[in-house]
Write a protein that holds these residues in place. Structure first.
Motif, short mmCIF file in Angstrom:
data_model
loop_
_atom_site.label_atom_id
_atom_site.label_comp_id
_atom_site.label_asym_id
_atom_site.label_seq_id
_atom_site.Cartn_x
_atom_site.Cartn_y
_atom_site.Cartn_z
N ASP A 60 0.80 -1.22 0.00
CA ASP A 60 0.00 0.00 0.00
C ASP A 60 0.83 1.28 0.00
O ASP A 60 0.31 2.37 0.18
N TYR A 61 2.15 1.13 -0.18
CA TYR A 61 2.98 2.32 -0.25
C TYR A 61 4.23 2.06 -1.10
O TYR A 61 4.61 0.92 -1.37
N VAL A 62 4.85 3.16 -1.52
CA VAL A 62 6.10 3.12 -2.28
C VAL A 62 7.16 3.84 -1.47
O VAL A 62 6.90 4.90 -0.88
N GLU A 63 8.36 3.26 -1.43
CA GLU A 63 9.47 3.88 -0.73
C GLU A 63 10.43 4.48 -1.76
O GLU A 63 10.91 3.77 -2.65
N ILE A 64 10.66 5.77 -1.68
CA ILE A 64 11.54 6.48 -2.61
C ILE A 64 12.87 6.74 -1.90
O ILE A 64 12.89 7.24 -0.78
N LEU A 65 13.97 6.39 -2.58
CA LEU A 65 15.30 6.47 -1.97
C LEU A 65 16.24 7.31 -2.83
O LEU A 65 15.88 7.72 -3.93
N GLU A 83 2.54 1.66 -13.13
CA GLU A 83 2.49 3.06 -12.73
C GLU A 83 1.58 3.21 -11.52
O GLU A 83 0.53 2.55 -11.44
N TYR A 84 1.99 4.08 -10.60
CA TYR A 84 1.24 4.26 -9.36
C TYR A 84 0.95 5.73 -9.13
O TYR A 84 1.86 6.57 -9.18
N HIS A 85 -0.31 6.02 -8.86
CA HIS A 85 -0.73 7.36 -8.45
C HIS A 85 -0.65 7.39 -6.94
O HIS A 85 -1.34 6.62 -6.26
N CYS A 86 0.24 8.24 -6.40
CA CYS A 86 0.54 8.21 -4.97
C CYS A 86 0.35 9.57 -4.32
O CYS A 86 0.26 10.60 -4.99
N ARG A 105 -3.37 2.01 -8.76
CA ARG A 105 -2.45 1.33 -9.65
C ARG A 105 -2.95 1.46 -11.07
O ARG A 105 -4.11 1.18 -11.35
N LEU A 106 -2.07 1.90 -11.97
CA LEU A 106 -2.47 2.16 -13.34
C LEU A 106 -1.64 1.32 -14.30
O LEU A 106 -0.48 0.99 -14.02
#
Length: 246
Positions: free
Chosen positions: A14-19, A47-50, A67-68
């Motif tokens: 349910d989430y994306v981690e950006i590093l 592709e994810y709309h976040c 989620r796209l």
């Protein structure tokens, strides 16, 4: 809406981690606050709309809202084999090639290349060019980041390109009619892989063109005018984009 790329392992339920450097860019350059919406791609077409949720020192967490299925890529893999140009022209070529939908860019050392790179310089250039490809992919909304391959000799590039379905070499001395070239390009089917060889400022040696033809690469004309190397690359890639766009 701002666009970011992550590795598939950074996408959770349910989430994306950006590093990495994107965290500093989000926090200190864009000054993005919790609640702001972004688009994230995992480089494989998803592709994810976040919505930005929180920051730590080393990461940004973005909640997945939707989620796209991305549909921005061409229906074919297009590989640009670009002979090394002078100055910073390669940076422009890579930027525009990414915007036009290429899958990969292969720097090539041919007979008339003025620029000569040893292994260390070539590796450093490749890193720089890959970052340009990444930035162009973000700017143009690509769902994947095209690869910038290691520098190859012309003969090696011909050998590696042999696996592609269609291989083309625009050549200023090609005497075939524009109508023949139009027919050749219009015959490329969506889904076929395509490789395009572009010469340096001085063009290809006749022996190189002959070797390319013997390897199954087909010469084409881009018109009666002599085009600069960067113009030739953008010109043929624009035609291919129009031809292969879904």
């Amino acid at each position: 809406m701002y666009h970011f790329f992550v590795e598939p392992a950074q996408v959770h339920e349910d989430y994306v981690e950006i590093l990495g450097g994107d965290v500093n860019h989000m926090k200190n350059v864009l000054r993005m606050k919790a609640g702001e919406e972004i688009v994230v791609n995992d480089g494989s077409g998803a592709e994810y709309h976040c919505r930005v949720a929180s920051y730590t020192k080393e990461a940004a967490r973005a909640a997945i809202m939707e989620r796209l299925a991305s549909n921005v890529e061409l229906a074919s893999n297009v590989v640009l084999y670009q002979c090394l140009p002078k100055g910073d022209k390669m940076e422009l070529i890579i930027q525009k090639a990414v915007e036009l939908g290429v899958t990969a860019i292969v720097p090539v050392s041919s007979a008339r290349c003025v620029v000569k790179l040893d292994e260390a310089k070539a590796r450093k250039k490749q890193e720089r060019w890959q970052e340009i490809a990444r930035s162009a992919a973000k700017q143009s909304g690509r769902s994947q980041i095209p690869r910038v391959e290691a520098l190859q000799s012309f003969s090696e590039a011909l050998r590696r390109a042999s696996e592609l379905d269609v291989r083309l070499i625009p050549y200023e001395k090609e005497i075939s009619s524009m109508e023949r070239t139009r027919g050749m390009l219009s015959g490329i089917q969506r889904g076929q892989s395509v490789g395009v060889f572009i010469g340096p400022e001085g063009g290809f040696e006749s022996e190189e063109v002959r070797a390319a033809m013997e390897a199954g690469v087909r010469p084409i004309t881009l018109g009666r005018r002599i085009l600069r190397t960067e113009t030739a690359a953008i010109s043929i890639l624009s035609v291919l984009m129009f031809q292969l766009e879904v």
